[in-house]
Scaffold this motif. Structure first.
Motif, PDB file in Angstrom:
ATOM      1  N   UNK A 256       0.832  -1.202   0.000  1.00  0.00           N
ATOM      2  CA  UNK A 256       0.000   0.000   0.000  1.00  0.00           C
ATOM      3  C   UNK A 256       0.865   1.249   0.000  1.00  0.00           C
ATOM      4  N   UNK A 257       1.952   1.219   0.745  1.00  0.00           N
ATOM      5  CA  UNK A 257       2.849   2.379   0.770  1.00  0.00           C
ATOM      6  C   UNK A 257       3.487   2.596  -0.611  1.00  0.00           C
ATOM      7  N   UNK A 258       3.905   1.522  -1.268  1.00  0.00           N
ATOM      8  CA  UNK A 258       4.483   1.652  -2.604  1.00  0.00           C
ATOM      9  C   UNK A 258       3.453   2.189  -3.593  1.00  0.00           C
ATOM     10  N   UNK A 259       2.218   1.721  -3.477  1.00  0.00           N
ATOM     11  CA  UNK A 259       1.150   2.211  -4.353  1.00  0.00           C
ATOM     12  C   UNK A 259       0.903   3.694  -4.113  1.00  0.00           C
ATOM     13  N   UNK A 260       0.892   4.103  -2.856  1.00  0.00           N
ATOM     14  CA  UNK A 260       0.659   5.513  -2.530  1.00  0.00           C
ATOM     15  C   UNK A 260       1.760   6.393  -3.105  1.00  0.00           C
ATOM     16  N   UNK A 261       2.992   5.933  -3.030  1.00  0.00           N
ATOM     17  CA  UNK A 261       4.100   6.718  -3.587  1.00  0.00           C
ATOM     18  C   UNK A 261       3.975   6.846  -5.108  1.00  0.00           C
ATOM     19  N   UNK A 262       3.532   5.786  -5.749  1.00  0.00           N
ATOM     20  CA  UNK A 262       3.333   5.851  -7.198  1.00  0.00           C
ATOM     21  C   UNK A 262       2.206   6.815  -7.551  1.00  0.00           C
ATOM     22  N   UNK A 263       1.141   6.796  -6.772  1.00  0.00           N
ATOM     23  CA  UNK A 263       0.013   7.694  -7.023  1.00  0.00           C
ATOM     24  C   UNK A 263       0.434   9.142  -6.801  1.00  0.00           C
TER      25      UNK A 263
END
Length: 280
Positions: A256-263
């Motif tokens: 989820x943290x990696x996804x948030x950084x991508x977003x």
């Protein structure tokens, strides 16, 4: 779950949820359903999980907004829009904003974990989380991801409001502290509907506590108090998650943290912003 893992997980879920407020076409899409202006779209779309609530209930559950700004949108909104259509459009707005940043991420796997977290939350005293959880998850994979993530995000938001109230912080003081520590923009009073007198009273509250100086800038004591509020919120959240929900959160936190950084990298969320989101 360690304190640092928990903090980063909540920060990431807040960022991913918040895309719905910053999507560039949100205002136009809600207006196409019959609503008028950004704020009517915001208050109606977020509170529609509760049904068609009156202004006082929206003010109560959102906490940080002046009653007057809510009353300009609610209940007029409910005579303009179909609630089910609005909820569907909100999920679509969020998913469309998320898609570019989620490319390459395993959305289905994250959704399974987030659904497991949502199922294991004790939502007593947490109205927005409970209302969101009662909604049917959409069929679209990204919309379903955002739906379950929003249950989790609103759960922490409900816990956060409880901590703010326990600390004696009303809507103006809570927002003023966010501005003072640099987590919300200087335009926050207007964005939350507070007039000069109300905002000044909130700043005075913080000054009496020793949390801001004469210029309204956070003191060391104020920054420490803000950190204690966040820590207390995280502890409250942890206390109302069952073991399975906690295990799911541990398992999905990095993804989820990696996804948030991508977003964030896709440009849909800027910092600082009115939600007080911190960078994931």
């Amino acid at each position: 779950m360690s304190d640092s893992t928990l903090t980063s997980f909540w920060r990431a879920t807040n960022t991913l949820h918040a895309v719905v407020y910053f999507a560039p076409d949100a205002k136009q899409r809600y207006e196409a359903l019959g609503l008028k202006g950004y704020w009517m779209g915001y208050f109606a779309s977020r509170s529609a999980s509760l049904g068609t609530p009156p202004a006082d209930l929206v003010t109560a559950t959102f906490h940080g907004f002046a009653p007057s700004i809510v009353e300009r949108a609610i209940p007029d909104a409910w005579g303009r829009v179909d609630r089910d259509a609005l909820l569907a459009e909100r999920a679509a707005v969020a998913a469309d904003a998320l898609r570019p940043g989620l490319e390459g991420h395993d959305v289905d796997a994250m959704t399974t974990r987030l659904a497991g977290i949502a199922a294991g939350l004790d939502v007593a005293g947490k109205p927005l989380a409970a209302a969101q959880r009662e909604l049917d998850a959409p069929d679209d994979p990204v919309q379903a991801f955002w739906h379950h993530l929003t249950v989790v995000r609103e759960f922490r938001g409900d816990c956060h409001i409880a901590v703010l109230i326990a600390a004696g912080l009303g809507g103006t003081a809570a927002n003023a502290l966010q501005v003072a520590v640099g987590k919300a923009p200087a335009e926050q009073p207007a964005l939350r509907g507070w007039d000069e007198a109300a905002w000044a009273a909130g700043v005075d509250d913080l000054r009496r506590r020793g949390w801001v100086d004469d210029d309204g800038v956070a003191t060391d004591a104020g920054r420490q108090a803000r950190e204690r509020i966040e820590d207390a919120t995280d502890r409250a959240c942890a206390a109302f998650m069952d073991r399975e929900a906690t295990a799911h959160a541990v398992s999905v936190s990095d993804a989820v943290r990696a996804a948030a950084r991508s977003v964030v990298g896709s440009g849909v969320v800027a910092f600082p912003n009115p939600t007080g989101s911190a960078r994931p």
